[in-house]
Write an enzyme that holds these catalytic residues in place. Sequence first.
Site, mmCIF file in Angstrom:
data_model
loop_
_atom_site.group_PDB
_atom_site.id
_atom_site.type_symbol
_atom_site.label_atom_id
_atom_site.label_comp_id
_atom_site.label_asym_id
_atom_site.label_seq_id
_atom_site.Cartn_x
_atom_site.Cartn_y
_atom_site.Cartn_z
ATOM 1 N NE ARG A 1 -9.733 -33.697 50.926
ATOM 2 C CZ ARG A 1 -8.834 -34.896 51.111
ATOM 3 N NH1 ARG A 1 -7.553 -34.874 51.024
ATOM 4 N NH2 ARG A 1 -9.206 -35.989 51.314
ATOM 5 C CG ASN B 1 -15.620 -34.366 57.066
ATOM 6 O OD1 ASN B 1 -16.819 -34.878 56.849
ATOM 7 N ND2 ASN B 1 -14.618 -34.135 56.213
ATOM 8 C CE LYS C 1 -18.899 -35.804 54.582
ATOM 9 N NZ LYS C 1 -17.321 -35.683 54.358
ATOM 10 C CD GLU D 1 -16.145 -38.698 52.350
ATOM 11 O OE1 GLU D 1 -15.871 -37.405 52.740
ATOM 12 O OE2 GLU D 1 -15.876 -39.026 51.193
ATOM 13 N NE ARG E 1 -21.501 -30.995 51.602
ATOM 14 C CZ ARG E 1 -20.476 -31.894 51.551
ATOM 15 N NH1 ARG E 1 -20.135 -32.839 52.355
ATOM 16 N NH2 ARG E 1 -19.548 -31.628 50.485
ATOM 17 N NE ARG F 1 -18.274 -41.701 45.424
ATOM 18 C CZ ARG F 1 -16.990 -41.101 46.155
ATOM 19 N NH1 ARG F 1 -16.157 -41.929 46.345
ATOM 20 N NH2 ARG F 1 -17.059 -39.918 46.392
ATOM 21 C CE LYS G 1 -18.940 -33.239 47.693
ATOM 22 N NZ LYS G 1 -17.652 -33.808 48.047
ATOM 23 C CG ASP H 1 -15.681 -35.935 46.106
ATOM 24 O OD1 ASP H 1 -15.900 -34.922 46.128
ATOM 25 O OD2 ASP H 1 -14.796 -36.628 46.949
ATOM 26 C CD GLU I 1 -20.798 -29.327 48.340
ATOM 27 O OE1 GLU I 1 -21.708 -29.549 48.911
ATOM 28 O OE2 GLU I 1 -19.554 -29.897 48.542
ATOM 29 C CD GLU J 1 -10.859 -33.409 47.588
ATOM 30 O OE1 GLU J 1 -11.860 -32.568 47.860
ATOM 31 O OE2 GLU J 1 -10.515 -34.545 48.121
ATOM 32 C CD GLU K 1 -11.319 -33.099 30.377
ATOM 33 O OE1 GLU K 1 -11.401 -32.016 29.766
ATOM 34 O OE2 GLU K 1 -12.495 -33.772 30.418
HETATM 35 C C1 GCV Z 1 -15.037 -32.390 53.811
HETATM 36 C C2 GCV Z 1 -14.324 -35.551 49.613
HETATM 37 C C3 GCV Z 1 -13.138 -34.892 50.059
HETATM 38 C C4 GCV Z 1 -13.416 -34.748 51.656
HETATM 39 C C5 GCV Z 1 -14.567 -33.942 51.793
HETATM 40 C C6 GCV Z 1 -15.779 -34.732 51.029
HETATM 41 C C7 GCV Z 1 -16.934 -33.880 51.262
HETATM 42 O O1 GCV Z 1 -14.350 -36.787 50.024
HETATM 43 O O2 GCV Z 1 -12.015 -35.542 49.873
HETATM 44 O O3 GCV Z 1 -12.027 -34.070 52.170
HETATM 45 O O4 GCV Z 1 -14.740 -33.670 53.375
HETATM 46 O O5 GCV Z 1 -15.402 -34.872 49.997
HETATM 47 O O6 GCV Z 1 -17.456 -33.198 50.473
HETATM 48 O O7 GCV Z 1 -17.761 -33.904 52.237
#
Ligand code: GCV
Length: 682
Positions: A164, A205, A285, A289, A322, A339, A363, A368, A390, A396, A514
């Site tokens: 991102r 990640n 994390k 995912e 997180r 979700r 977050k 997201d 966060e 993104e 927006e």
């Molecule tokens: C780093 C979203 C983003 C992912 C990101 C994820 C996160 O899904 O698309 O790129 O991963 O958030 O915050 O862990």
Amino acid sequence: MSSVKPYDMCWLDYRTLKIKDFDLFRTICIVDNDKSLEVPIKELKHFIKYSFKINPRVIKGSFDFSKYILIGKIDQMKDIIKEAKMWERKLNNEGFILKRIKENDKDILIITAKNERALVYAVFKLIENLRIGEKLDDLNHVDNPASYFRIINHWDNLDGTVERGYAGNSIFFKDNKIIINERTRDYARLLSSIGINGVVINNVNVKKKEVELITHKYLKILSRLANIFWDYGIKIYLSINFASPIYLGGLSTADPLDKRVSIWWKTKAEEIYDYIPYFGGFLVKADSEFNPGPHMYGRTHADGANMLAEALEPYGGYVIWRTFVYNCMQDWRDYKTDRARAAYDNFKPLDGNFYENVVLQIKYGPMDFQVREPVSPLFGGMEKTNQILELQITQEYTGQQIHLCYLGTLWKEILEFDTYAKGEGSKVKEILKGKIFETKYNGFAGVSNVGDSSNWTGHDLAQANLYTFGVLAWNPDRDIAKVVDDWIKLTFGDDSKVRENISYMLLNSHRIYEKYTTPFGLGWMVNPGYHYGPNPEGYEYSRWGTYHRANYEAIGIDRTSKGTGYTLQYHSPWREIYDDINKCPEDLLLFFHRVPYKFILKSGKTLIQQIYDLHFEGVEEVEVLKEKWYELKERIDDKIFERVSKRLEMQLEHAKEWRDVINTYFFRKTGIPDDKGRKIYP
Ligand code: GCV
């Protein structure tokens, strides 16, 4: 720009300053020869040299001058400044004092703090004050940061790519190696100048290669990197893979309750702190995912986080865990697994179970980083747990630094949101200051928008997002229009037309974005994978049913107490407000409710008509942004003017695409024409 470097220095690009009486800057006095003052003094001298074209002298232990700057730790000041003892009580570890004292025949500008790192913050603040035109005579600041953590998160990978990232490659990594160069220090300077005190250098990640960052192979060079940042008051943190004991330690498990696993992490922590005494800690994390976590072993997030916290505790390290935990394979048609509920459902039952050096990183919204979401109910829900808010500085879902989308206005709304956790006044910003609950270690994390492009952020005006993040993290009470104006002055100078037009552009840009993308809290209508450009049913994880459930007569998700029950995660009165279709704030209407297209809004218009109108309006307003910028042609550096102009051209084209794709989608779904007869088909 006056910078001679191959990259911009953003808001730290010093130019000649017109201050009549700058004699004060000719002499810098220090109390004794303290090597630790090297960095703040260097920064001060650098500024003086560029701004007043003089080389100040540095004098030790003698104060026999009529005008001078006195810089030092407050301890050192006690013998010479009578107020020093009293000042000390007003300061926390990172706070500082800037004060001008004119007494008898003396004129002294005092810069003091408890330690050398806070002195760096002080020097940068002094510089900023002078550059935005604050009168030296009025200088009288006691300034403490409001929160404990003010951290930048990089989603940088060892191969040099940035997840991102929209501003080039990583400034930290290339071809599986760590980069240290002049830019490293300049990045530390930029961050320190806005009060940042931590940086997580690698992506959350943590893939195969990145797991190795906590091994001997990388720790040596990481310690050099860490020293550069620590000079500027910034600790290095690393994202870790929860299954590291398997990947690196050859264990058969990463079960947090297995003794072998906890011993492995303890040994690892010892090794890391051997190399980096001021290591900040781990960002994790987990169970999200496809990243491993304690759920794989039937354990809770508290089990996982506490096990790591125990390993870091002897060294003063933190585990930042997180809450972005949800089932990305979920079927969106299934009401029971909304979700939006996931973070709260996962973490609320664990409130009170986390160790003191664990912090949950939440977050801003329950999903997201969409262009608009409600504020996550976790902020008002976790009363016994440290919290970090966060935010995503990288754009993104907000135009990927091609579109101008200043985020300070949105962030300010988030910070001002009243959770009502302890009655009225329980605002997010007060929670992060530690004033509502009895937690000490709270703060801010911002996902970086920085890369190796010459202007750091791709879009020159996106530098304002990075700047604003730091400023708000230090003091969330700041007025956002003033923050914007300060940034413009620091970056472009004091031209009133430039200030007026760029302020207009920044302050309106989020609303505009927006309007032509996804108003009413819809979000998500993006192309799968890269999340750019309109695609009404496109988001990758929505292949199990569209997330907005649009059909020919209605759209949106019923998240009320009668629907998914998400509204029940809020305190009153929000749960009642959000529950009621007539009271729910309209900009979140489709987040909370399933609404027929012919529903009449407060304006008297139908929902469908308002969707059409907003998309047309959004595009028209991008045209205004462009005009405002073009009016500045003669007043802005050519290179910057061209770069931003190009992006505004693209923004306009892409905004039109958004307008046409989204309006067409709804026209086809509903068969309801625009009542103004405008062309809907592209
Ligand atoms: C780093 C979203 C983003 C992912 C990101 C994820 C996160 O899904 O698309 O790129 O991963 O958030 O915050 O862990």
